[in-house]
Write a protein that holds these residues in place. Sequence first.
Motif, PDB file in Angstrom:
ATOM      1  N   ALA A 229      30.944  40.034   3.109  1.00 49.97           N
ATOM      2  CA  ALA A 229      31.012  39.593   4.504  1.00 49.97           C
ATOM      3  C   ALA A 229      31.291  38.096   4.512  1.00 49.97           C
ATOM      4  N   VAL A 230      31.878  37.606   5.601  1.00 56.58           N
ATOM      5  CA  VAL A 230      32.146  36.177   5.775  1.00 56.58           C
ATOM      6  C   VAL A 230      31.535  35.732   7.088  1.00 56.58           C
ATOM      7  N   VAL A 231      30.846  34.588   7.062  1.00 57.93           N
ATOM      8  CA  VAL A 231      30.277  34.022   8.278  1.00 57.93           C
ATOM      9  C   VAL A 231      30.840  32.618   8.491  1.00 57.93           C
ATOM     10  N   VAL A 232      31.275  32.348   9.715  1.00 61.24           N
ATOM     11  CA  VAL A 232      31.722  31.012  10.105  1.00 61.24           C
ATOM     12  C   VAL A 232      30.587  30.404  10.922  1.00 61.24           C
ATOM     13  N   THR A 233      30.006  29.327  10.417  1.00 62.12           N
ATOM     14  CA  THR A 233      28.837  28.768  11.091  1.00 62.12           C
ATOM     15  C   THR A 233      29.207  27.777  12.190  1.00 62.12           C
ATOM     16  N   GLU A 234      30.318  27.072  12.019  1.00 63.24           N
ATOM     17  CA  GLU A 234      30.797  26.174  13.079  1.00 63.24           C
ATOM     18  C   GLU A 234      32.240  25.813  12.730  1.00 63.24           C
ATOM     19  N   ALA A 235      33.136  25.937  13.713  1.00 62.00           N
ATOM     20  CA  ALA A 235      34.545  25.652  13.448  1.00 62.00           C
ATOM     21  C   ALA A 235      35.283  25.387  14.743  1.00 62.00           C
ATOM     22  N   PRO A 236      36.121  24.352  14.772  1.00 63.46           N
ATOM     23  CA  PRO A 236      36.967  24.126  15.943  1.00 63.46           C
ATOM     24  C   PRO A 236      38.095  25.146  16.005  1.00 63.46           C
ATOM     25  N   ALA A 237      38.923  25.029  17.030  1.00 64.69           N
ATOM     26  CA  ALA A 237      39.948  26.048  17.272  1.00 64.69           C
ATOM     27  C   ALA A 237      40.996  26.106  16.171  1.00 64.69           C
ATOM     28  N   ARG A 238      41.261  25.019  15.473  1.00 66.38           N
ATOM     29  CA  ARG A 238      42.303  24.997  14.438  1.00 66.38           C
ATOM     30  C   ARG A 238      41.697  24.715  13.072  1.00 66.38           C
ATOM     31  N   SER A 239      40.613  25.368  12.760  1.00 65.08           N
ATOM     32  CA  SER A 239      39.921  25.145  11.491  1.00 65.08           C
ATOM     33  C   SER A 239      40.464  26.067  10.402  1.00 65.08           C
ATOM     34  N   GLY A 240      40.515  25.562   9.167  1.00 62.27           N
ATOM     35  CA  GLY A 240      40.902  26.398   8.041  1.00 62.27           C
ATOM     36  C   GLY A 240      39.924  27.531   7.798  1.00 62.27           C
ATOM     37  N   ALA A 241      38.676  27.360   8.258  1.00 62.29           N
ATOM     38  CA  ALA A 241      37.679  28.423   8.097  1.00 62.29           C
ATOM     39  C   ALA A 241      38.102  29.688   8.828  1.00 62.29           C
ATOM     40  N   LEU A 242      38.866  29.535   9.901  1.00 64.53           N
ATOM     41  CA  LEU A 242      39.326  30.709  10.646  1.00 64.53           C
ATOM     42  C   LEU A 242      40.333  31.520   9.820  1.00 64.53           C
ATOM     43  N   ILE A 243      41.079  30.833   8.950  1.00 60.24           N
ATOM     44  CA  ILE A 243      41.983  31.543   8.047  1.00 60.24           C
ATOM     45  C   ILE A 243      41.177  32.480   7.155  1.00 60.24           C
ATOM     46  N   THR A 244      40.070  31.957   6.620  1.00 59.98           N
ATOM     47  CA  THR A 244      39.210  32.784   5.768  1.00 59.98           C
ATOM     48  C   THR A 244      38.686  33.980   6.531  1.00 59.98           C
TER      49      THR A 244
END
Length: 378
Positions: A229-244
């Motif tokens: 599973a993957v959790v994003v804890t905080e990210a803006p609209a154009r974050s690389g974390a959203l790619i993950t």
Amino acid sequence: MAERAYWLAWSQAKGLGPILLKRLHSHFGTLAAAWHAEGADLLDVEGIGLGLGSSLIEYRQTVAPLDLLSRYEQQHPNFWTPADAEYPALLYEITDPPPLLYYRGHSELTSALQMMPSVGVVGTRGPSDYGQRWTRRLAQQLAAHNIIVVSGLAKGVDRFAHQQTLDSGGLTIAVLGTGVDQTYPQAHQALQDNIARQGLLLSEYPNGTPPDRAHFPRRNRIIAGLSRAVVVTEAPARSGALITAHLANDYGRDVFAVPGSLDNPNSAGCLALINQGAQMVLNDMTLVTALGQLPQLSAAPPIATEPRADRTPPSHLPPPPLPPAMAQVLAAIPDEPASLDWLVQELAQPTGDLLATLVQLELLGLVNQLPGMRYQRC
């Protein structure tokens, strides 16, 4: 050794990326068979046309795979291919697994991925106090429940996730966009060294590879591939974390996001993920509870593997030398199963520290955990 040599040889062929390489293996069954196949048969693989097919035929005529492997291992002794039993089976499931995976640290953690759940924890490089706090809280709970934390050793959320996991006595894997002998950012040198001592560093790039802007989005697929599973804890609209997160969804992994304030731009990416169907983190036990409901993984290797000629079969390996703290815990475990409470009293150690040591002993095959939090020597 032969199939390992062919994975290496094919990985060096120009124009043959991870997706085509996996298709090549799937089509022929082994990359050794693909190497010796007729040129016309190569064209039956989706994505290989006349131009690429011709260049691959010419390339095969200039390379001796076993000789290439012998030379390459002298320069890069610590790497796996999907032909090696240590290559993470979970990672090979994705559409574009890296053909070569370089490592530094506790290599047995890749086997632990088959027995223990893993969570990718990602987010912005500039988290707010709220983002930092919830990253730490989630990592602390994951570590306490023997869940492996995977992240990318970047600034911000990645750093807090790795550091809190180590501080809580947990297990963590860092996927780098450089060689595992390089540090980026430089401020993370001490943290990277600690992960190498207590966890595992992985990269698809060989030693000496410096940071490159293109490498970091690419490594996100490995974070997603190693995680249940993957959790994003905080990210803006154009974050690389959203790619993950999107890659994890494509790979069939569960995706979670921590909700945040509408007034905080750093929460926009998480809120968008929730709006698109990501599961919402409601408290620090959300991930632990969800992972307990996931099916167990098979312990089978990713593909048919061959034993390394220089590797002693696991059942015949001598016990490894242990650090004094681990040796003390192992010596305290009696012949009969012992409860965790008894061990805590006997050793006078904090429960979290003792659990972390027991997990490491279990990964080394020296201790078995029995029902009721009881432990027994293997």
